[in-house]
Design an enzyme around this catalytic site. Structure first.
Site, PDB file in Angstrom:
ATOM      1  N   TYR A  58       0.831  -1.221   0.000  1.00 16.75           N
ATOM      2  CA  TYR A  58       0.000   0.000   0.000  1.00 16.75           C
ATOM      3  C   TYR A  58       0.858   1.260   0.000  1.00 16.75           C
ATOM      4  CZ  TYR A  58      -4.126  -2.885   0.314  1.00 16.75           C
ATOM      5  OH  TYR A  58      -5.109  -3.811   0.019  1.00 16.75           O
ATOM      6  N   GLN A  67     -15.749   2.424  -5.593  1.00 21.98           N
ATOM      7  CA  GLN A  67     -15.030   1.259  -5.050  1.00 21.98           C
ATOM      8  C   GLN A  67     -13.538   1.583  -4.966  1.00 21.98           C
ATOM      9  OE1 GLN A  67     -16.877  -2.649  -6.896  1.00 21.98           O
ATOM     10  NE2 GLN A  67     -16.950  -1.005  -8.419  1.00 21.98           N
ATOM     11  N   ASN A  68     -13.163   2.715  -5.549  1.00 24.69           N
ATOM     12  CA  ASN A  68     -11.744   3.055  -5.656  1.00 24.69           C
ATOM     13  C   ASN A  68     -11.206   3.650  -4.362  1.00 24.69           C
ATOM     14  OD1 ASN A  68     -12.044   2.239  -8.291  1.00 24.69           O
ATOM     15  ND2 ASN A  68     -12.211   4.313  -9.117  1.00 24.69           N
ATOM     16  N   HIS A  74     -14.865   1.197  -0.175  1.00 19.82           N
ATOM     17  CA  HIS A  74     -13.751   0.279   0.114  1.00 19.82           C
ATOM     18  C   HIS A  74     -12.606   0.975   0.836  1.00 19.82           C
ATOM     19  CE1 HIS A  74     -15.112  -2.615  -3.330  1.00 19.82           C
ATOM     20  NE2 HIS A  74     -15.878  -2.675  -2.262  1.00 19.82           N
ATOM     21  N   GLY A 119     -16.719   1.894 -15.333  1.00 18.91           N
ATOM     22  CA  GLY A 119     -15.369   1.338 -15.178  1.00 18.91           C
ATOM     23  C   GLY A 119     -15.247   0.292 -14.098  1.00 18.91           C
ATOM     24  N   THR A 120     -16.289  -0.551 -13.985  1.00 14.95           N
ATOM     25  CA  THR A 120     -16.193  -1.643 -13.012  1.00 14.95           C
ATOM     26  C   THR A 120     -16.593  -2.955 -13.680  1.00 14.95           C
ATOM     27  OG1 THR A 120     -16.983  -2.529 -10.888  1.00 14.95           O
ATOM     28  CG2 THR A 120     -18.513  -1.095 -12.101  1.00 14.95           C
ATOM     29  N   SER A 121     -15.892  -4.019 -13.307  1.00 15.91           N
ATOM     30  CA  SER A 121     -16.147  -5.331 -13.929  1.00 15.91           C
ATOM     31  C   SER A 121     -17.434  -5.951 -13.397  1.00 15.91           C
ATOM     32  CB  SER A 121     -14.963  -6.269 -13.659  1.00 15.91           C
ATOM     33  OG  SER A 121     -14.786  -6.452 -12.252  1.00 15.91           O
TER      34      SER A 121
HETATM   35  N1  APR Z   1     -12.359   2.726 -19.845  1.00 12.88           N
HETATM   36  C1  APR Z   1     -13.437   1.991 -19.452  1.00 12.88           C
HETATM   37  N2  APR Z   1     -13.345   0.833 -18.752  1.00 12.88           N
HETATM   38  C2  APR Z   1     -12.103   0.406 -18.458  1.00 12.88           C
HETATM   39  C3  APR Z   1     -10.933   1.107 -18.833  1.00 12.88           C
HETATM   40  C4  APR Z   1     -11.106   2.319 -19.550  1.00 12.88           C
HETATM   41  N3  APR Z   1     -10.057   3.059 -19.939  1.00 12.88           N
HETATM   42  N4  APR Z   1      -9.851   0.404 -18.398  1.00 12.88           N
HETATM   43  C5  APR Z   1     -10.336  -0.696 -17.763  1.00 12.88           C
HETATM   44  N5  APR Z   1     -11.677  -0.694 -17.815  1.00 12.88           N
HETATM   45  C6  APR Z   1     -12.597  -1.678 -17.247  1.00 12.88           C
HETATM   46  C7  APR Z   1     -12.145  -3.109 -17.408  1.00 12.88           C
HETATM   47  O1  APR Z   1     -12.633  -3.641 -18.633  1.00 12.88           O
HETATM   48  C8  APR Z   1     -12.793  -3.786 -16.195  1.00 12.88           C
HETATM   49  O2  APR Z   1     -14.063  -4.333 -16.546  1.00 12.88           O
HETATM   50  O3  APR Z   1     -12.648  -1.435 -15.861  1.00 12.88           O
HETATM   51  C9  APR Z   1     -13.000  -2.647 -15.195  1.00 12.88           C
HETATM   52  C10 APR Z   1     -12.130  -2.788 -13.957  1.00 12.88           C
HETATM   53  O4  APR Z   1     -12.527  -3.964 -13.299  1.00 12.88           O
HETATM   54  P1  APR Z   1     -11.709  -4.459 -12.020  1.00 12.88           P
HETATM   55  O5  APR Z   1     -10.257  -4.449 -12.309  1.00 12.88           O
HETATM   56  O6  APR Z   1     -12.366  -5.731 -11.563  1.00 12.88           O
HETATM   57  O7  APR Z   1     -11.945  -3.309 -10.939  1.00 12.88           O
HETATM   58  P2  APR Z   1     -13.247  -3.039 -10.081  1.00 12.88           P
HETATM   59  O8  APR Z   1     -14.481  -3.447 -10.806  1.00 12.88           O
HETATM   60  O9  APR Z   1     -13.168  -1.640  -9.603  1.00 12.88           O
HETATM   61  O10 APR Z   1     -13.015  -4.038  -8.826  1.00 12.88           O
HETATM   62  C11 APR Z   1     -13.942  -3.973  -7.763  1.00 12.88           C
HETATM   63  O11 APR Z   1     -12.587  -5.516  -6.483  1.00 12.88           O
HETATM   64  O12 APR Z   1     -10.542  -6.300  -5.732  1.00 12.88           O
HETATM   65  C12 APR Z   1     -11.643  -5.512  -5.410  1.00 12.88           C
HETATM   66  O13 APR Z   1     -11.549  -3.749  -3.863  1.00 12.88           O
HETATM   67  C13 APR Z   1     -11.231  -4.081  -5.183  1.00 12.88           C
HETATM   68  O14 APR Z   1     -12.575  -2.110  -5.540  1.00 12.88           O
HETATM   69  C14 APR Z   1     -12.097  -3.291  -6.150  1.00 12.88           C
HETATM   70  C15 APR Z   1     -13.223  -4.254  -6.472  1.00 12.88           C
END
Ligand code: APR
Length: 234
Positions: free
Chosen positions: A57, A92-93, A110, A175-177
């Site tokens: 971190y 979530q960031n 988070h 921007g979240t999976s």
């Molecule tokens: N524009 C749009 N989407 C994007 C871009 C971009 N430039 N770059 C990446 N992405 C998308 C990816 O396709 C992916 O689907 O952002 C998403 C990121 O997904 P993750 O890496 O899973 O992140 P997130 O969804 O924020 O994870 C949720 O999981 O591990 C925990 O605490 C952690 O807060 C996090 C949580």
């Protein structure tokens, strides 16, 4: 699809910060492809090797300290400044790019990279410095941990989040999976009372079937364009 909305709730994920140079978690070069999440982001991992977790971190804190907001962050601030609707950001960031973009009403479910918490008295310390196991709480000399939600722990602000989701008439995930609960099910909470749900992401999120509309692309392009169209009605 778009119309005048009263309360708009955004949920942002690592994808909104990717174009600011911060790694996401599950993309090909994501953090969890280079580090073991259990070791780095679980309470057990922290308790068994606090120095390694602090080191991880500390490195992330330095990267996030220098990162600057991109057009996607700025577009949210622009919307807040020019819309009659209430605009709330659930993120979530753990980076502070929304705050750097002067976005208001941001809920870090988070936690935040620039906060540490005393495991003994719960005091929260704001800092961008590097920390080690030798640093102690200034009030009770307790051990300090990142004020970040580890896997298996409850998210922060769940009561406020529930209030927002139960009254939003538009929910936009950016921007979240869509893989990590409870954030991945927020969309369903909004649909329960017929709120419109939209996902903006580089690719279809895992929970894409829960959304009324999915818009694929880079957030720095699709979010400003989406907000421009949204503002026509606000
Ligand atoms: N524009 C749009 N989407 C994007 C871009 C971009 N430039 N770059 C990446 N992405 C998308 C990816 O396709 C992916 O689907 O952002 C998403 C990121 O997904 P993750 O890496 O899973 O992140 P997130 O969804 O924020 O994870 C949720 O999981 O591990 C925990 O605490 C952690 O807060 C996090 C949580």
């Amino acid at each position: 699809m778009l119309r005048k909305f009263r309360k708009i709730v955004f949920l942002t994920g690592a994808g909104i910060s990717a174009e600011s140079g911060l790694a996401t978690f599950r993309d090909s070069n994501g953090l969890w492809n280079n580090y073991d999440a259990e070791t780095i982001a679980s309470l057990q991992g922290f308790q068994s090797n606090p120095s390694l977790v602090h080191q991880f971190y500390n490195e992330l804190r330095q990267q996030m300290f220098s990162a600057i907001p991109n057009p996607a962050h700025l577009a949210l601030t622009y919307l807040q400044q020019h819309s009659h609707a209430e605009i709330h950001i659930i993120t979530q960031n753990i980076d502070t790019l929304h705050e750097k973009a002067l976005t208001q009403d941001v809920w870090h479910i988070h936690g935040q990279i620039n906060q540490l918490r005393c495991v003994n008295c719960g005091k929260i310390i704001e800092t961008w410095e590097s920390w080690s196991v030798n640093n102690r709480c200034c009030s009770c000399l307790g051990e300090l941990r990142p004020n970040i939600v580890f896997f298996g722990e409850e998210i922060f602000f769940s009561f406020q989040i529930e209030q927002l989701l139960s009254t939003a008439d538009l929910f936009v995930a950016v921007g979240t999976s869509g893989t990590i609960p409870p954030a991945s099910s927020f969309v369903r909470d909004v649909r329960k009372h017929s709120g419109l749900t939209i996902a903006l992401n580089l690719e279809k999120p895992t929970n894409y079937r829960d959304f009324d509309v999915v818009i694929e692309g880079k957030v720095s392009e699709i979010l400003p364009s989406f907000i421009e169209k949204l503002l026509i009605y606000q």
